[in-house]
Design a protein around this motif. Structure first.
Motif, short mmCIF file in Angstrom:
data_model
loop_
_atom_site.label_atom_id
_atom_site.label_comp_id
_atom_site.label_asym_id
_atom_site.label_seq_id
_atom_site.Cartn_x
_atom_site.Cartn_y
_atom_site.Cartn_z
N LEU A 1 -42.33 -105.85 -46.07
CA LEU A 1 -41.06 -105.60 -46.75
C LEU A 1 -39.87 -105.75 -45.82
N ARG B 1 -39.52 -109.68 -45.66
CA ARG B 1 -39.25 -110.37 -46.92
C ARG B 1 -38.23 -109.57 -47.70
N ARG B 2 -37.59 -110.20 -48.64
CA ARG B 2 -36.60 -109.49 -49.43
C ARG B 2 -37.24 -108.55 -50.44
N ARG B 3 -38.19 -109.03 -51.22
CA ARG B 3 -38.76 -108.22 -52.29
C ARG B 3 -40.18 -108.69 -52.60
N TYR C 1 -40.46 -104.23 -54.98
CA TYR C 1 -40.02 -103.24 -54.02
C TYR C 1 -39.33 -103.93 -52.85
N GLU C 2 -38.34 -103.26 -52.32
CA GLU C 2 -37.74 -103.73 -51.07
C GLU C 2 -37.21 -102.54 -50.30
#
Length: 65
Positions: free
Chosen positions: A13, A16-18, A59-60
């Motif tokens: 996370l 990565r963005r989401r 999720y982020e």
């Protein structure tokens, strides 16, 4: 093994963005319910998570972290 998964999810996370719960469940070969519990544990550990619903949901980690 759970601690390793929690750390790996956090690192994913951060890089990565989401990611959706389904993507995480498939990647770590666990159930969706396990991912939901993991997200709760990560959040309780002080890492600020946010979730989004819908087709682009997931999720982020909040960008300020």
């Amino acid at each position: 093994m759970k601690l390793e998964r929690l750390f790996s999810i956090t690192m994913l996370l951060l890089n990565r963005r989401r990611m959706s719960a389904a993507e995480l469940a498939e990647r770590f070969e666990v159930s969706l319910r396990t991912i939901y519990r993991d997200m709760e544990a990560i959040n309780k550990a002080g890492i600020p998570l946010t979730s989004y619903s819908g087709s682009d949901g997931g999720y982020e980690i909040l960008p300020d972290f």
